[in-house]
Scaffold this motif. Sequence first.
Motif, mmCIF file in Angstrom:
data_model
loop_
_atom_site.group_PDB
_atom_site.id
_atom_site.type_symbol
_atom_site.label_atom_id
_atom_site.label_comp_id
_atom_site.label_asym_id
_atom_site.label_seq_id
_atom_site.Cartn_x
_atom_site.Cartn_y
_atom_site.Cartn_z
ATOM 1 N N ALA A 31 -34.222 -33.007 -79.602
ATOM 2 C CA ALA A 31 -33.969 -32.513 -78.433
ATOM 3 C C ALA A 31 -32.341 -32.042 -78.238
ATOM 4 O O ALA A 31 -32.122 -30.997 -77.570
ATOM 5 C CB ALA A 31 -34.326 -33.766 -77.362
ATOM 6 N N ASP A 32 -31.531 -32.692 -78.870
ATOM 7 C CA ASP A 32 -30.315 -32.275 -78.624
ATOM 8 C C ASP A 32 -29.885 -30.996 -79.594
ATOM 9 O O ASP A 32 -29.077 -30.339 -79.042
ATOM 10 C CB ASP A 32 -29.417 -33.321 -79.478
ATOM 11 C CG ASP A 32 -29.172 -34.729 -78.754
ATOM 12 O OD1 ASP A 32 -29.501 -34.736 -77.482
ATOM 13 O OD2 ASP A 32 -29.054 -35.803 -79.285
ATOM 14 N N ARG A 33 -30.970 -30.768 -80.383
ATOM 15 C CA ARG A 33 -30.468 -29.519 -81.277
ATOM 16 C C ARG A 33 -31.059 -28.300 -80.662
ATOM 17 O O ARG A 33 -30.745 -27.226 -80.656
ATOM 18 C CB ARG A 33 -31.152 -29.800 -82.698
ATOM 19 C CG ARG A 33 -30.785 -28.636 -83.791
ATOM 20 C CD ARG A 33 -31.523 -28.723 -85.076
ATOM 21 N NE ARG A 33 -31.497 -30.013 -85.454
ATOM 22 C CZ ARG A 33 -32.251 -30.686 -86.305
ATOM 23 N NH1 ARG A 33 -33.430 -30.208 -86.809
ATOM 24 N NH2 ARG A 33 -31.881 -31.971 -86.670
ATOM 25 N N HIS A 34 -32.404 -28.475 -80.062
ATOM 26 C CA HIS A 34 -33.081 -27.315 -79.530
ATOM 27 C C HIS A 34 -33.381 -27.156 -77.912
ATOM 28 O O HIS A 34 -33.763 -26.147 -77.415
ATOM 29 C CB HIS A 34 -34.585 -27.309 -80.298
ATOM 30 C CG HIS A 34 -34.546 -27.312 -81.707
ATOM 31 N ND1 HIS A 34 -34.293 -26.145 -82.352
ATOM 32 C CD2 HIS A 34 -35.006 -28.387 -82.530
ATOM 33 C CE1 HIS A 34 -34.336 -26.552 -83.689
ATOM 34 N NE2 HIS A 34 -34.839 -27.713 -83.711
ATOM 35 N N LEU A 35 -32.959 -27.999 -77.213
ATOM 36 C CA LEU A 35 -33.227 -28.010 -75.735
ATOM 37 C C LEU A 35 -31.861 -28.051 -75.108
ATOM 38 O O LEU A 35 -31.143 -28.996 -75.343
ATOM 39 C CB LEU A 35 -33.950 -29.120 -75.194
ATOM 40 C CG LEU A 35 -35.452 -29.450 -75.966
ATOM 41 C CD1 LEU A 35 -35.979 -30.739 -75.245
ATOM 42 C CD2 LEU A 35 -36.101 -28.176 -75.933
ATOM 43 N N VAL A 36 -31.562 -27.002 -74.080
ATOM 44 C CA VAL A 36 -30.405 -26.875 -73.492
ATOM 45 C C VAL A 36 -30.870 -26.646 -71.929
ATOM 46 O O VAL A 36 -31.779 -26.329 -71.605
ATOM 47 C CB VAL A 36 -29.560 -25.742 -73.922
ATOM 48 C CG1 VAL A 36 -29.154 -25.808 -75.143
ATOM 49 C CG2 VAL A 36 -30.387 -24.514 -74.011
ATOM 50 N N PRO A 37 -29.810 -27.086 -71.092
ATOM 51 C CA PRO A 37 -30.193 -26.994 -69.693
ATOM 52 C C PRO A 37 -30.277 -25.377 -69.337
ATOM 53 O O PRO A 37 -29.600 -24.608 -69.838
ATOM 54 C CB PRO A 37 -28.754 -27.350 -69.132
ATOM 55 C CG PRO A 37 -28.122 -28.421 -69.728
ATOM 56 C CD PRO A 37 -28.501 -27.694 -71.149
ATOM 57 N N PRO A 38 -31.244 -25.019 -68.216
ATOM 58 C CA PRO A 38 -31.257 -23.642 -67.989
ATOM 59 C C PRO A 38 -30.111 -23.089 -67.280
ATOM 60 O O PRO A 38 -29.259 -23.769 -66.803
ATOM 61 C CB PRO A 38 -32.512 -23.639 -67.069
ATOM 62 C CG PRO A 38 -32.656 -24.968 -66.716
ATOM 63 C CD PRO A 38 -32.125 -25.883 -67.840
ATOM 64 N N ASP A 39 -29.846 -21.984 -67.636
ATOM 65 C CA ASP A 39 -28.719 -21.332 -66.819
ATOM 66 C C ASP A 39 -28.903 -20.764 -65.486
ATOM 67 O O ASP A 39 -29.867 -20.101 -65.456
ATOM 68 C CB ASP A 39 -27.866 -20.018 -67.932
ATOM 69 C CG ASP A 39 -29.213 -19.330 -68.303
ATOM 70 O OD1 ASP A 39 -30.294 -19.534 -67.893
ATOM 71 O OD2 ASP A 39 -28.893 -18.209 -69.075
ATOM 72 N N GLY A 40 -28.345 -21.481 -64.630
ATOM 73 C CA GLY A 40 -28.688 -21.222 -63.192
ATOM 74 C C GLY A 40 -29.811 -22.024 -62.737
ATOM 75 O O GLY A 40 -30.131 -23.058 -63.429
ATOM 76 N N ARG A 41 -30.071 -21.927 -61.556
ATOM 77 C CA ARG A 41 -30.849 -22.802 -60.836
ATOM 78 C C ARG A 41 -32.383 -22.088 -61.155
ATOM 79 O O ARG A 41 -32.701 -21.186 -60.552
ATOM 80 C CB ARG A 41 -30.664 -23.054 -59.406
ATOM 81 C CG ARG A 41 -31.751 -23.802 -58.769
ATOM 82 C CD ARG A 41 -31.331 -23.891 -57.142
ATOM 83 N NE ARG A 41 -32.170 -24.682 -56.306
ATOM 84 C CZ ARG A 41 -32.114 -25.877 -56.362
ATOM 85 N NH1 ARG A 41 -31.433 -26.812 -56.767
ATOM 86 N NH2 ARG A 41 -33.279 -26.621 -55.617
ATOM 87 N N TYR A 42 -33.311 -22.823 -61.792
ATOM 88 C CA TYR A 42 -34.614 -22.321 -62.305
ATOM 89 C C TYR A 42 -35.442 -22.879 -61.313
ATOM 90 O O TYR A 42 -35.579 -23.938 -61.059
ATOM 91 C CB TYR A 42 -34.932 -22.789 -63.748
ATOM 92 C CG TYR A 42 -36.368 -22.318 -64.154
ATOM 93 C CD1 TYR A 42 -36.513 -20.900 -64.246
ATOM 94 C CD2 TYR A 42 -37.357 -23.140 -64.107
ATOM 95 C CE1 TYR A 42 -37.751 -20.484 -64.588
ATOM 96 C CE2 TYR A 42 -38.706 -22.713 -64.438
ATOM 97 C CZ TYR A 42 -38.659 -21.488 -64.727
ATOM 98 O OH TYR A 42 -40.167 -20.855 -64.877
ATOM 99 N N THR A 43 -36.313 -21.958 -60.864
ATOM 100 C CA THR A 43 -37.542 -22.253 -59.790
ATOM 101 C C THR A 43 -38.708 -22.200 -60.566
ATOM 102 O O THR A 43 -39.076 -21.249 -61.199
ATOM 103 C CB THR A 43 -37.400 -21.141 -58.676
ATOM 104 O OG1 THR A 43 -36.483 -21.129 -57.921
ATOM 105 C CG2 THR A 43 -38.724 -21.623 -57.846
ATOM 106 N N HIS A 44 -39.453 -23.352 -60.476
ATOM 107 C CA HIS A 44 -40.712 -23.489 -61.260
ATOM 108 C C HIS A 44 -41.679 -22.303 -60.613
ATOM 109 O O HIS A 44 -41.848 -22.047 -59.541
ATOM 110 C CB HIS A 44 -41.388 -24.867 -61.057
ATOM 111 C CG HIS A 44 -42.654 -25.212 -61.970
ATOM 112 N ND1 HIS A 44 -43.794 -24.634 -62.005
ATOM 113 C CD2 HIS A 44 -42.518 -26.183 -62.997
ATOM 114 C CE1 HIS A 44 -44.406 -25.170 -62.786
ATOM 115 N NE2 HIS A 44 -43.775 -26.016 -63.461
ATOM 116 N N PRO A 45 -42.432 -21.403 -61.573
ATOM 117 C CA PRO A 45 -43.437 -20.571 -61.213
ATOM 118 C C PRO A 45 -44.370 -20.978 -60.328
ATOM 119 O O PRO A 45 -44.984 -19.951 -59.533
ATOM 120 C CB PRO A 45 -43.737 -19.839 -62.452
ATOM 121 C CG PRO A 45 -43.491 -20.903 -63.601
ATOM 122 C CD PRO A 45 -42.299 -21.685 -63.008
ATOM 123 N N ASP A 46 -44.860 -22.282 -60.547
ATOM 124 C CA ASP A 46 -45.927 -22.674 -59.712
ATOM 125 C C ASP A 46 -45.480 -23.211 -58.412
ATOM 126 O O ASP A 46 -46.318 -23.711 -57.299
ATOM 127 C CB ASP A 46 -46.668 -23.799 -60.213
ATOM 128 C CG ASP A 46 -47.384 -23.470 -61.470
ATOM 129 O OD1 ASP A 46 -47.705 -22.261 -61.611
ATOM 130 O OD2 ASP A 46 -47.517 -24.260 -62.552
#
Length: 252
Positions: A220-235
């Motif tokens: 998780a530390d290696r591959h997951l990063v916070p999304p850049d900006g406010r992400y709105t779930h498509p659903d």
Amino acid sequence: MTPAIPDPLDVLAQQREQLDIERRRIQKAHCLAVLDHISAKIRRACPEAKYVGFAYHGKTRELDLLGVLGEQTNPLSGLPWLWEKSDEAHRLAELAVEIEVDVQTALEPFDSPAWATVRRNSAGDGNLWLVELPPPDRAARIAELVREHHPQATAIVVDGRSAGGRVIAVRVIAVIEVIAVIEGNCDEGTDNLARRRWTREYDDALTRLIAQVFALPALADRHLVPPDGRYTHPDGSTPSDRVRLMPLPPVP
């Protein structure tokens, strides 16, 4: 006004709940780490190995090792047995006890993420089950699956709330610093998050792998990063602190 003094019992109950959440998180990571450990040993002795076959006894939650199987050679064939436990001359025979103990450990908790890799061996009758060996490089396997449908994908957006980690969008780049539109509309020069468009089978496979990335702290530390900006779930649901951007390894 004198601030209220917290009830020691409430404080301890909250601490116990937090510790229990942390214990379960570590337990899940340990289950996967054990499965990774024995999978690496199995592959060193038998590179073609894909599954461990076992009989499972639900009342006692114990299993009996049956052997190791490979991948299907064609859709109509069954999974080939590469080693059966009765074959004491095979190089995997030396690992028989360790394989059985480690698979048992990986599947011991009811909520172990390793259970997501288990399925019935439909080619045989009776109490026959398979646990799929995790890929040596989960990120590379995830990238391979995604690019079968989105060849220019550079990252995926994943949500750890659903099934442990579902893909909810795909980021694609057509050429250097130019975002390609796959579905829907976006303004020139803006980021494009394409909706996934693969089968249920692909979605399930990706969900299993991404849930394992979320569950293993090192991955998780290696591959997951916070999304850049406010992400709105498509659903249409609200953003979550469990939404992450997973950059995909470059194409070899």
